[in-house]
Design a protein around this motif. Structure first.
Motif, PDB file in Angstrom:
ATOM      1  N   UNK A 106     -15.460  12.025   2.789  1.00  0.00           N
ATOM      2  CA  UNK A 106     -15.781  13.295   2.157  1.00  0.00           C
ATOM      3  C   UNK A 106     -16.775  14.088   3.013  1.00  0.00           C
ATOM      4  N   UNK A 107     -17.798  13.400   3.523  1.00  0.00           N
ATOM      5  CA  UNK A 107     -18.803  14.028   4.372  1.00  0.00           C
ATOM      6  C   UNK A 107     -18.355  13.871   5.815  1.00  0.00           C
ATOM      7  N   UNK A 108     -17.756  14.913   6.376  1.00  0.00           N
ATOM      8  CA  UNK A 108     -17.172  14.834   7.714  1.00  0.00           C
ATOM      9  C   UNK A 108     -18.256  15.028   8.769  1.00  0.00           C
ATOM     10  N   UNK A 109     -18.248  14.150   9.767  1.00  0.00           N
ATOM     11  CA  UNK A 109     -19.184  14.287  10.888  1.00  0.00           C
ATOM     12  C   UNK A 109     -18.405  14.681  12.129  1.00  0.00           C
ATOM     13  N   UNK A 110     -18.789  15.826  12.706  1.00  0.00           N
ATOM     14  CA  UNK A 110     -18.207  16.265  13.961  1.00  0.00           C
ATOM     15  C   UNK A 110     -19.312  16.357  15.007  1.00  0.00           C
ATOM     16  N   UNK A 111     -18.978  15.989  16.234  1.00  0.00           N
ATOM     17  CA  UNK A 111     -19.940  16.054  17.329  1.00  0.00           C
ATOM     18  C   UNK A 111     -19.960  17.459  17.924  1.00  0.00           C
ATOM     19  N   UNK A 112     -21.035  17.776  18.625  1.00  0.00           N
ATOM     20  CA  UNK A 112     -21.144  19.069  19.311  1.00  0.00           C
ATOM     21  C   UNK A 112     -20.244  19.037  20.534  1.00  0.00           C
ATOM     22  N   UNK A 113     -18.940  19.199  20.304  1.00  0.00           N
ATOM     23  CA  UNK A 113     -17.947  19.074  21.362  1.00  0.00           C
ATOM     24  C   UNK A 113     -16.724  19.884  20.952  1.00  0.00           C
ATOM     25  N   UNK A 126     -12.827  20.710  19.701  1.00  0.00           N
ATOM     26  CA  UNK A 126     -11.996  20.176  18.622  1.00  0.00           C
ATOM     27  C   UNK A 126     -11.153  19.018  19.136  1.00  0.00           C
ATOM     28  N   UNK A 127     -10.611  19.182  20.346  1.00  0.00           N
ATOM     29  CA  UNK A 127      -9.777  18.131  20.923  1.00  0.00           C
ATOM     30  C   UNK A 127     -10.549  16.825  21.059  1.00  0.00           C
ATOM     31  N   UNK A 128     -11.752  16.881  21.598  1.00  0.00           N
ATOM     32  CA  UNK A 128     -12.542  15.660  21.781  1.00  0.00           C
ATOM     33  C   UNK A 128     -13.002  15.076  20.454  1.00  0.00           C
ATOM     34  N   UNK A 129     -13.191  15.907  19.447  1.00  0.00           N
ATOM     35  CA  UNK A 129     -13.545  15.410  18.126  1.00  0.00           C
ATOM     36  C   UNK A 129     -12.369  14.720  17.454  1.00  0.00           C
ATOM     37  N   UNK A 130     -11.175  15.098  17.845  1.00  0.00           N
ATOM     38  CA  UNK A 130      -9.978  14.451  17.286  1.00  0.00           C
ATOM     39  C   UNK A 130      -9.679  13.142  18.016  1.00  0.00           C
ATOM     40  N   UNK A 131      -9.717  13.183  19.341  1.00  0.00           N
ATOM     41  CA  UNK A 131      -9.369  11.989  20.127  1.00  0.00           C
ATOM     42  C   UNK A 131     -10.561  11.064  20.328  1.00  0.00           C
ATOM     43  N   UNK A 132     -11.779  11.586  20.124  1.00  0.00           N
ATOM     44  CA  UNK A 132     -13.012  10.842  20.400  1.00  0.00           C
ATOM     45  C   UNK A 132     -12.968  10.274  21.820  1.00  0.00           C
ATOM     46  N   UNK A 133     -12.440  11.114  22.729  1.00  0.00           N
ATOM     47  CA  UNK A 133     -12.358  10.799  24.162  1.00  0.00           C
ATOM     48  C   UNK A 133     -11.524   9.548  24.469  1.00  0.00           C
ATOM     49  N   UNK A 134     -10.575   9.272  23.589  1.00  0.00           N
ATOM     50  CA  UNK A 134      -9.649   8.161  23.839  1.00  0.00           C
ATOM     51  C   UNK A 134      -8.599   8.627  24.851  1.00  0.00           C
ATOM     52  N   UNK A 135      -8.600   8.057  26.066  1.00  0.00           N
ATOM     53  CA  UNK A 135      -7.671   8.531  27.102  1.00  0.00           C
ATOM     54  C   UNK A 135      -6.210   8.286  26.763  1.00  0.00           C
ATOM     55  N   UNK A 146     -20.415  20.317  13.630  1.00  0.00           N
ATOM     56  CA  UNK A 146     -19.292  21.176  13.272  1.00  0.00           C
ATOM     57  C   UNK A 146     -19.673  22.400  12.473  1.00  0.00           C
ATOM     58  N   UNK A 147     -20.875  22.953  12.714  1.00  0.00           N
ATOM     59  CA  UNK A 147     -21.371  24.074  11.901  1.00  0.00           C
ATOM     60  C   UNK A 147     -20.527  25.334  12.065  1.00  0.00           C
ATOM     61  N   UNK A 168     -12.192  23.246   6.854  1.00  0.00           N
ATOM     62  CA  UNK A 168     -11.682  23.120   8.218  1.00  0.00           C
ATOM     63  C   UNK A 168     -12.135  21.813   8.860  1.00  0.00           C
ATOM     64  N   UNK A 169     -13.382  21.439   8.602  1.00  0.00           N
ATOM     65  CA  UNK A 169     -13.871  20.156   9.131  1.00  0.00           C
ATOM     66  C   UNK A 169     -13.066  19.006   8.547  1.00  0.00           C
ATOM     67  N   UNK A 170     -12.713  19.131   7.254  1.00  0.00           N
ATOM     68  CA  UNK A 170     -11.942  18.066   6.610  1.00  0.00           C
ATOM     69  C   UNK A 170     -10.561  17.939   7.244  1.00  0.00           C
TER      70      UNK A 170
END
Length: 585
Positions: free
Chosen positions: A426-433, A435-444, A479-480, A486-488
């Motif tokens: 419910x409480x979404x945490x997004x990094x200061x990065x 959208x793509x990197x927040x989705x993949x979390x830098x998974x190559x 994700x401010x 949208x964050x969800x």
């Protein structure tokens, strides 16, 4: 666990810290060698000055004067080179040590149980990982080696002084006990003062970080003046901690200066009389002793100053080691790697408590078949979110077993277990990065094309492309730049692209608008098809089509069944919940 020591210097802690220099032992030895050379060059200058006065100035030998001046220039040059090498490599060694220590600390913190972070202030942990470790570097750059260099210099100076004149040396040593005693008292007082300073720095960091993070709440409830007042009080304590160190410095250094001046007076008086009487003590010896006495006392005063630095570093090291010694990690002893997960989940008499003696789950037993969508409902505090936290092993259960595909999750390696479970909170945490990197979390292994294809499947590609730079749009801290809905959606896509064997939605639609909720519902129908899904929701309208609904109350399961079955239970818990929500609509 690292403990707070009342000793002026904790050698056990120091030995542990020095062990981190082992990979750089050759640099360590070189710096120690440079310290020895500095002590030798330091005593050569007064010696050459003595020779200049006694053998060139008084006899008026100009040729020999040029020779000794040349020697003094050569010694000065070598001393400068040694000083440069000493300072550079001492600082280099300090930075290498804190690099290794900070990496080890962060790695250790990555493995902590979620329960540890529930009880620990973020500001204090940031202080340990950043400013405390930076303070440790000063042990090597300004503390340890500087003290070693000063001590060596003092020993060499004392040896040379005794060789030249034991009478003048004893005269100098009359004042030395006062300096030594004052230094010892100073060290003890400064240790306690610096421990208080580091505590206040941690409190200040924690307070500021929490208020900045929660600034919306502060402003929303007009708490600006209250928080300003609280900040002033904390800042005042911080100031008082530092003032105490200033107080001790203001007492010690005048005593040291006074002692130095008295020593010079005694040397001039006694040495001058002896030189006038034609004694073995010459004018050159008197001048050399004046400089040697200053060189003797100056390192002693500097040792006290450097000991302050050393103490601050040791206090910081004690705090960092306290975190490193914290055994709050989830034991990752599982040797099984799950290649593919069907999705059968079993809880067998699972008991769990956040605090000892206060059970949150009281003997939970439930089964989820592969491919089923199971909803868990209940009042706040019933234990719904606890179940999914235990499934991912964020906490250790008190008793019972949790199995996936008939395999106890304790026997499965943590990375393998969690790689098959995707959670949307419910409480979404997004990094200061982006959208793509927040989705993949830098998974190559997850490409941008895969992300876009997944976004199109669940219907949010157009929303992402409407943003500046699309998938490369930076959402800033937490994700401010996006709305909660949208964050969800981003977090849902994050879970979707991993293609999990088990999907968990923890009240994922409770804080979003109806349009976003419809997108989530459509995507949920797609992603849950043929996949085990656990849905936690307060809004019962979102779980009507679940294969099974588990109703919880105060840590126990009170009802199970599908939507229609549960509505048939007269005065049932689920039926009452549904009727209340339906009546509200």
């Amino acid at each position: 666990m690292a403990e707070k020591s009342g000793k002026a210097f904790d050698f056990r802690l120091f030995k542990r810290l020095i062990s981190y220099t082992q990979p750089y032992r050759f640099t360590f030895y070189f710096v120690a060698f440079a310290a020895i050379m500095l002590s030798i060059f330091g005593v050569l200058r007064p010696y050459l000055l003595q020779q200049v006065i006694d053998k060139t100035i008084i006899p008026k030998d100009g040729g020999l004067l040029v020779y000794f001046i040349s020697l003094m220039v050569g010694v000065l040059f070598l001393e400068v080179i040694s000083q440069f090498l000493f300072i550079y490599f001492a600082n280099w060694l300090g930075q290498q040590v804190i690099l290794d220590l900070r990496i080890k600390l962060f790695r250790h913190m990555l493995g902590f149980k979620k329960q540890y972070y529930d009880k620990s202030a973020v500001g204090r942990l940031v202080t340990r990982a950043v400013s405390d470790i930076e303070t440790i570097a000063s042990i090597f750059s300004q503390g340890l080696f500087m003290i070693i260099s000063d001590l060596l210099k003092m020993l060499v100076i004392l040896g040379y002084m005794f060789y030249q004149s034991w009478q003048l040396t004893l005269l100098v040593l009359v004042i030395l006990p006062l300096i030594v005693y004052a230094t010892r008292v100073f060290q003890k007082k400064m240790k306690a003062a610096f421990e208080e300073v580091r505590t206040q720095v941690s409190n200040l960091n924690s307070f500021v970080q929490e208020r900045i993070t929660g600034m919306k709440i502060v402003q929303l409830f007009t708490r600006e003046e209250t928080e300003y007042t609280n900040f002033k009080e904390i800042n005042e304590k911080h100031k008082k901690g530092w003032i105490k160190t200033v107080w001790y410095n203001s007492i010690f250094f005048p005593i040291a200066e006074m002692s130095s001046s008295v020593t010079i007076g005694l040397i001039v008086w006694f040495g001058g009389l002896k030189a006038a009487q034609g004694d073995v003590i010459t004018l050159g010896v008197v001048v050399a002793f004046i400089e040697l006495s200053q060189m003797l006392f100056r390192p002693l005063r500097q040792i006290a100053d450097k000991f302050n630095t050393l103490q601050m570093g040791m206090v910081a090291a004690n705090r960092v080691f306290a975190v490193l010694d914290t055994e709050a990690i989830i034991e990752n002893k599982g040797a099984i790697n799950l290649e593919k997960v069907r999705g059968d989940i079993d809880f067998d008499d699972v008991r769990f408590s956040y605090l000892e003696g206060e059970e949150v789950l009281k003997g939970i037993s439930l089964s989820v078949k592969a491919g089923e969508t199971v909803a868990i409902v209940g009042a706040t505090g019933a234990g719904k979110s606890t179940i999914i936290n235990l499934l991912s092993r964020f906490y250790e259960i008190d008793s019972g077993t949790i199995s996936i595909d008939k395999t106890d999750i304790k026997t499965v390696s943590l990375p393998s277990l969690r790689s098959h479970i995707a959670v949307v909170l419910q409480d979404v945490f997004l990094f200061a990065d982006t959208i793509l990197n927040n989705i993949t979390l830098n998974n190559p292994e997850i490409t941008e094309e895969q992300v876009q294809a997944a976004a199109k499947e669940i219907g949010i590609h157009d929303f992402i492309m409407s943003l500046p730079e699309g998938y490369h749009y930076n959402v800033k801290e937490r994700g401010v730049m996006l709305s909660s809905g949208q964050r969800q959606l981003i977090s849902f896509l994050r879970a979707y692209v991993t293609n999990p064997g088990i999907l968990v939605l923890d009240e994922a639609t409770s804080s979003i608008d109806s349009h976003s909720e419809q997108l989530i519902q459509d995507a949920t129908d797609k992603i849950t098809k043929g996949r085990t899904s656990i849905v936690i929701a307060h809004r019962l309208a979102t779980i009507k089509n679940a294969d099974k609904i588990i109703v919880m109350d105060q840590g126990t399961i009170v009802e199970q069944g599908n939507h229609n079955e549960l509505l048939k239970i007269s005065d049932g818990y689920y039926r009452n919940l549904y009727e209340v929500q339906f009546a509200e609509v």
